[in-house]
Enzyme design. Structure first.
Site, PDB file in Angstrom:
ATOM      1  N   ARG A  75       0.812  -1.228   0.000  1.00  0.00           N
ATOM      2  CA  ARG A  75       0.000   0.000   0.000  1.00  0.00           C
ATOM      3  C   ARG A  75       0.843   1.275   0.000  1.00  0.00           C
ATOM      4  O   ARG A  75       0.331   2.365  -0.178  1.00  0.00           O
ATOM      5  CB  ARG A  75      -0.972  -0.009   1.197  1.00  0.00           C
TER       6      ARG A  75
ATOM      7  N   ALA B  42      32.170  37.494  -0.867  1.00  0.00           N
ATOM      8  CA  ALA B  42      30.972  37.108  -1.620  1.00  0.00           C
ATOM      9  C   ALA B  42      31.369  36.471  -2.941  1.00  0.00           C
ATOM     10  O   ALA B  42      32.250  36.960  -3.633  1.00  0.00           O
ATOM     11  CB  ALA B  42      30.104  38.330  -1.873  1.00  0.00           C
TER      12      ALA B  42
ATOM     13  N   ASN C 178      35.770  22.380  -7.225  1.00  0.00           N
ATOM     14  CA  ASN C 178      36.286  21.125  -6.678  1.00  0.00           C
ATOM     15  C   ASN C 178      36.168  19.958  -7.637  1.00  0.00           C
ATOM     16  O   ASN C 178      36.719  18.908  -7.395  1.00  0.00           O
ATOM     17  CB  ASN C 178      35.550  20.797  -5.367  1.00  0.00           C
ATOM     18  N   TYR C 179      35.442  20.148  -8.740  1.00  0.00           N
ATOM     19  CA  TYR C 179      35.121  19.015  -9.612  1.00  0.00           C
ATOM     20  C   TYR C 179      35.549  19.337 -11.031  1.00  0.00           C
ATOM     21  O   TYR C 179      35.174  20.390 -11.569  1.00  0.00           O
ATOM     22  CB  TYR C 179      33.604  18.779  -9.536  1.00  0.00           C
TER      23      TYR C 179
ATOM     24  N   SER D 289      40.111  40.420  -5.686  1.00  0.00           N
ATOM     25  CA  SER D 289      38.763  40.098  -6.172  1.00  0.00           C
ATOM     26  C   SER D 289      38.782  39.652  -7.625  1.00  0.00           C
ATOM     27  O   SER D 289      39.551  40.164  -8.425  1.00  0.00           O
ATOM     28  CB  SER D 289      37.875  41.334  -6.087  1.00  0.00           C
TER      29      SER D 289
ATOM     30  N   ARG E  14      43.842  38.771 -12.962  1.00  0.00           N
ATOM     31  CA  ARG E  14      42.779  39.380 -13.761  1.00  0.00           C
ATOM     32  C   ARG E  14      43.454  40.265 -14.788  1.00  0.00           C
ATOM     33  O   ARG E  14      44.609  40.665 -14.618  1.00  0.00           O
ATOM     34  CB  ARG E  14      41.799  40.181 -12.887  1.00  0.00           C
TER      35      ARG E  14
HETATM   36 CA    CA Z   1      -0.408  -3.185   9.873  1.00  0.00          CA
END
Ligand code: CA
Ligand code: UD1
Length: 470
Positions: free
Chosen positions: A35, A383, A389-390, A426, A443
């Site tokens: 069920r 931020a 990591n992958y 940054s 950068r």
């Molecule tokens: Ca039962």
């Protein structure tokens, strides 16, 4: 620290009553659970972050003199594994054909034959049962009953076995299918949990036949057999909430709700501040220190510990994480498995962590992903800091030393190590290790064109000006 579940009255009463008595608990978990309409065996469905079976097994008597057997269905290796995971001392038995509850108990004949003072039968699909209830049943045995049956007043008794009581004595249990119209009116029902005098149990169980409308071996027939032997059977009553059996997803949800109610109450009783308890979801194994505050709409999954004075702000989702003292988490934080937060750490909004150890005083206040990482004390991740990591094939580790500063919107391409006290400008994409106290900026050069903005605006305004004289 105590688990919420332990606080929710599952504590094992110290054995004044039971001292010296041995027990065998047999948990029946061979049902198919059709069920539930699920490919997962019924007893493996979770409430409060733990399988139904785990809840029952943790309430069952444990410690010296307490043995445990679980009856599983054929092809239920996963149930077998879960039983052993929860209780390494559990012995499992397979019931090949499902021929009823007494037949299921007898699948554990080898354990039964070893004998014990008390034999307890519990159902794997009745997860809200408390340890103290097992002890009450055992108390009746100690006072001389050969069988103690757990009963409850059902709001709607349909489907349950009815307890037939005469002059205060239990004389029989009538299954729904075999009950007369008058018996259908009885609301005192069989919860399914029973305790037998362990020395008489096997001979009683062996007398149970299958002459009923379903042709099954009913455990409930033990009552009349006990009476016929001139022995006593008694009813121990409990609340319906405690013995809710789970057969459907709707009942699973009801049990979750009852369990959450218990866990919240236990947390409140232990001094945790839950600002809107009904919106907070806990797991049975959640542990809390002192003066913890949890704001509305927090979801806590399994394996979470929260240290003294920590605050979990709204809309945070936390699984398998340890949160240090005075840490601040969220709002909108997601702590995934393997997160460990040191004392006073601050994890702000839209920060996700996974397999990450953040030492004391680390701040990651906004919009970050920190996975497979170790961050030394007092480092600050700005931020938009992302640990990459992958690489599409495997995971790599990011190590950040103590007191480092990672400027906003930096990508740390793992494997990589950022030294103690290092500073990342940054917007950098860091692919090489940064030595201690070094500054790394990655950068391109910025160019400023004098008057360039003005020229651009003029160009655009001219292009937009109405043409012609219409
Ligand atoms: Ca039962
Ligand atoms: C059973 C009781 C009923 C009681 C109710 C409480 C019997 C005959 N009836 O009915 O009096 O009111 O529980 O919920 O005992 N199981 C096996 N192998 C089997 C049959 C059952 O392992 O061959 C296990 C199920 O997995 C389940 C438990 O025993 O955990 C109860 O079986 P279920 O079929 O749900 O019994 P009910 O009809 O609910």
């Amino acid at each position: 620290m105590r688990t919420a579940a332990a606080m929710a009255a599952r504590d094992h009463p110290k054995g004044i009553l039971m001292s010296g008595r041995t027990s065998l608990t047999i948990v029946l978990a061979a049902g198919e659970g059709t069920r539930m309409r699920s490919s997962t065996p019924k007893v493996l469905h979770p409430i409060a972050g733990q399988s139904l079976l785990a809840h029952v097994l943790s309430a069952a008597p444990k410690g010296s003199g307490a043995s445990l057997a679980v009856v599983v269905g054929p092809d239920h290796e996963k149930v077998d594994e879960e039983a052993r995971r929860c209780r390494p001392d559990a012995e499992t038995f397979v019931q090949r054909d499902r021929k009823g509850t007494a037949h299921a108990v007898l699948a554990a004949r080898k354990a039964l034959a070893r004998g014990s003072d008390d034999l307890i039968i519990a159902f794997g699909d009745t997860p809200l049962i408390a340890a103290a209830t097992f002890e009450r049943l055992r108390g009746a045995l100690q006072q001389g009953a050969a069988l103690a049956v757990l009963g409850f007043r059902a709001a709607d008794p349909t489907g349950y076995g009815r307890l037939l009581v005469e002059n205060g004595r239990l004389i029989a249990i009538r299954e729904q299918a075999d009950a007369s119209p008058a018996e259908h009116e009885i609301t005192l029902c069989n919860a399914g949990v029973m305790a037998f005098d362990g020395r008489k149990a096997l001979s009683i169980l062996d007398k149970i036949g299958n002459a009923n409308s379903k042709g099954e071996y009913y455990l409930t027939d033990a009552v009349t057999i006990v009476r016929d032997l001139g022995l006593e059977a008694v009813v121990i009553e409990t609340s319906e909430d405690e013995v809710r059996g789970i057969n459907t997803k709707a009942q699973l949800a009801e049990a979750e709700s009852v369990m959450q109610g218990r866990l919240r109450k236990a947390a409140l009783d232990a001094g945790v501040t839950l600002i809107a308890p009904e919106t907070i979801f806990l797991a049975a194994d959640t542990t809390f220190g002192k003066d913890v505050t949890i704001e509305p709409f927090v979801v806590i999954g399994p394996g979470v510990s929260i240290g003294d004075g920590a605050v979990i702000h709204s809309f945070s989702h936390i699984v398998q994480a340890s949160i240090g003292k005075k840490a601040s988490v969220g709002p909108y934080a997601r702590l995934r498995p393997g997160t460990s937060l040191g004392e006073g750490t601050r994890i702000g909004n839209f920060v996700e962590t996974k397999a990450a150890t953040l030492e004391a005083g680390v701040k990651i206040n906004h919009l970050s992903y920190v996975g497979d990482a170790h961050v030394g004390a007092n480092s600050n991740l700005g931020a938009g800091t992302i640990t990459c990591n992958y690489d599409g094939f495997s995971k790599h580790k990011t190590e950040i030393g103590t007191g480092a500063f990672i400027g906003t919107n930096s990508s740390l391409v793992a494997p990589v190590r950022i030294g103690n006290g290092a500073y990342i400008g940054s917007g950098s994409v860091i692919t090489r290790d940064v030595p201690d106290d070094a500054m790394a900026v990655e950068r391109s050069q910025q160019t400023n064109r004098e008057g360039g903005a003005m020229r651009y605006r003029e160009l655009k305004t001219r292009a937009k000006a109405p043409k012609g004289n219409d």
